[in-house]
Design an enzyme around this catalytic site. Sequence first.
Site, PDB file in Angstrom:
ATOM      1  N   LYS A  52       0.836  -1.204   0.000  1.00 50.41           N
ATOM      2  CA  LYS A  52       0.000   0.000   0.000  1.00 50.41           C
ATOM      3  C   LYS A  52       0.871   1.254   0.000  1.00 50.41           C
ATOM      4  O   LYS A  52       0.591   2.232  -0.700  1.00 50.41           O
ATOM      5  CB  LYS A  52      -0.943  -0.014   1.215  1.00 50.41           C
ATOM      6  CG  LYS A  52      -2.088  -1.007   1.016  1.00 50.41           C
ATOM      7  CD  LYS A  52      -2.880  -1.329   2.261  1.00 50.41           C
ATOM      8  CE  LYS A  52      -3.860  -2.460   1.936  1.00 50.41           C
ATOM      9  NZ  LYS A  52      -4.614  -2.963   3.081  1.00 50.41           N
ATOM     10  N   GLN A  96      -4.925  -1.911   9.168  1.00 52.50           N
ATOM     11  CA  GLN A  96      -4.751  -3.219   8.539  1.00 52.50           C
ATOM     12  C   GLN A  96      -5.344  -4.324   9.412  1.00 52.50           C
ATOM     13  O   GLN A  96      -5.027  -4.416  10.599  1.00 52.50           O
ATOM     14  CB  GLN A  96      -3.251  -3.478   8.290  1.00 52.50           C
ATOM     15  CG  GLN A  96      -2.964  -4.731   7.516  1.00 52.50           C
ATOM     16  CD  GLN A  96      -3.524  -4.689   6.090  1.00 52.50           C
ATOM     17  OE1 GLN A  96      -3.359  -3.724   5.363  1.00 52.50           O
ATOM     18  NE2 GLN A  96      -4.215  -5.751   5.694  1.00 52.50           N
ATOM     19  N   ASP A 119     -11.246   2.313   3.365  1.00 51.91           N
ATOM     20  CA  ASP A 119     -11.645   0.923   3.125  1.00 51.91           C
ATOM     21  C   ASP A 119     -13.167   0.817   2.970  1.00 51.91           C
ATOM     22  O   ASP A 119     -13.683  -0.220   2.572  1.00 51.91           O
ATOM     23  CB  ASP A 119     -11.210   0.023   4.300  1.00 51.91           C
ATOM     24  CG  ASP A 119      -9.811  -0.552   4.095  1.00 51.91           C
ATOM     25  OD1 ASP A 119      -9.417  -0.743   2.928  1.00 51.91           O
ATOM     26  OD2 ASP A 119      -9.124  -0.812   5.100  1.00 51.91           O
TER      27      ASP A 119
END
Length: 283
Positions: A52, A96, A119
């Site tokens: 990422k 994460q 997200d």
Amino acid sequence: MYRIIDGKKTAEQVLNKIAVEVKELKDNSKDIALAVIIVGDNPASRVYVNNKKKDCALVGIESYEYALPADTSQEELLALIDELNQRKDINGILCQLPLPGHFDEKAVLNAISPQKDVDAFHPVNVGHIMIGDCLLLPCTPAGVMELLKAYDIPIAGRHCVIIGRSNIVGKPMAMLMLKENATVTVCHSKTVDLAGITRQADILIAAVGQAKMIKADMVKEGAVVIDVGMNRDENSKLCGDVDFDGVAPKTSAITPVPGGVGPMTRAMLLANTLTAAKVQFGE
Ligand code: NAP
């Protein structure tokens, strides 16, 4: 002859477009930054976070990593998220997953400001998807939609069968396909006569997590097949939920694994970060 839906190439095109927009904003002194939180030392999470950060660098988005030890408390993590929510120089926040066992993952995800939730896991963003006015989209389903668009695959009026009903893939995927006027069927582990249903699909989307479970006799001649699965086969080789070699000749178009949905998921995180930043900049 079937077409291979090339996620790597399409993701590159998406990233190029994002890079142009990021540069334009930068030229107007509007820098974009993503905060990436990782807790503990899960090796897979480390790989994802590194990727990422690499992707951010590629398009000119700044990334800040917050690596916390595994014994961080829920309160400490929530305090960090609160600080990042307030900071004007941070446009997107992602935490994460999975978190170490002592965390309440739901509470952590719900603490991220919906405006910075790149997200799109926050219930506010999930709600927006339900009513069809979403800005931030969960990355994998959004990536699938981009692929279908890039390959001019018609959706309206077609029967889309989705296998899998997870909150991050199957359910939002169904909502996005409905928004584009597909007729949608969602299957899961309790579905009776799965093959009978998948054979009706004009567009079949597999998001199960079982290596090569979709066989040729489960697919209609000429169907479009999108394989979200990421599994290891008997030789530990990366493979999807679809038995590619058997299924591909029956399809009109199919995504490979690797090189299909995966790169698009990565690209859509940056698309969301750009979208979030533009909203915050009032663009
Ligand atoms: P998940 O949360 O484990 O959900 C799997 C879904 O498949 C569940 O709804 C489950 O049904 C259903 N299922 C399991 N066995 C089945 C069977 N035999 N027949 C029909 N349905 C069955 O998984 P996920 O997070 O959605 O991920 C699915 C796959 O996509 C995994 O391989 C994951 O690694 C991959 N993935 C890839 C990307 C990418 O970027 N390419 C991103 C995210 C996920 P129940 O609900 O009844 O249990």
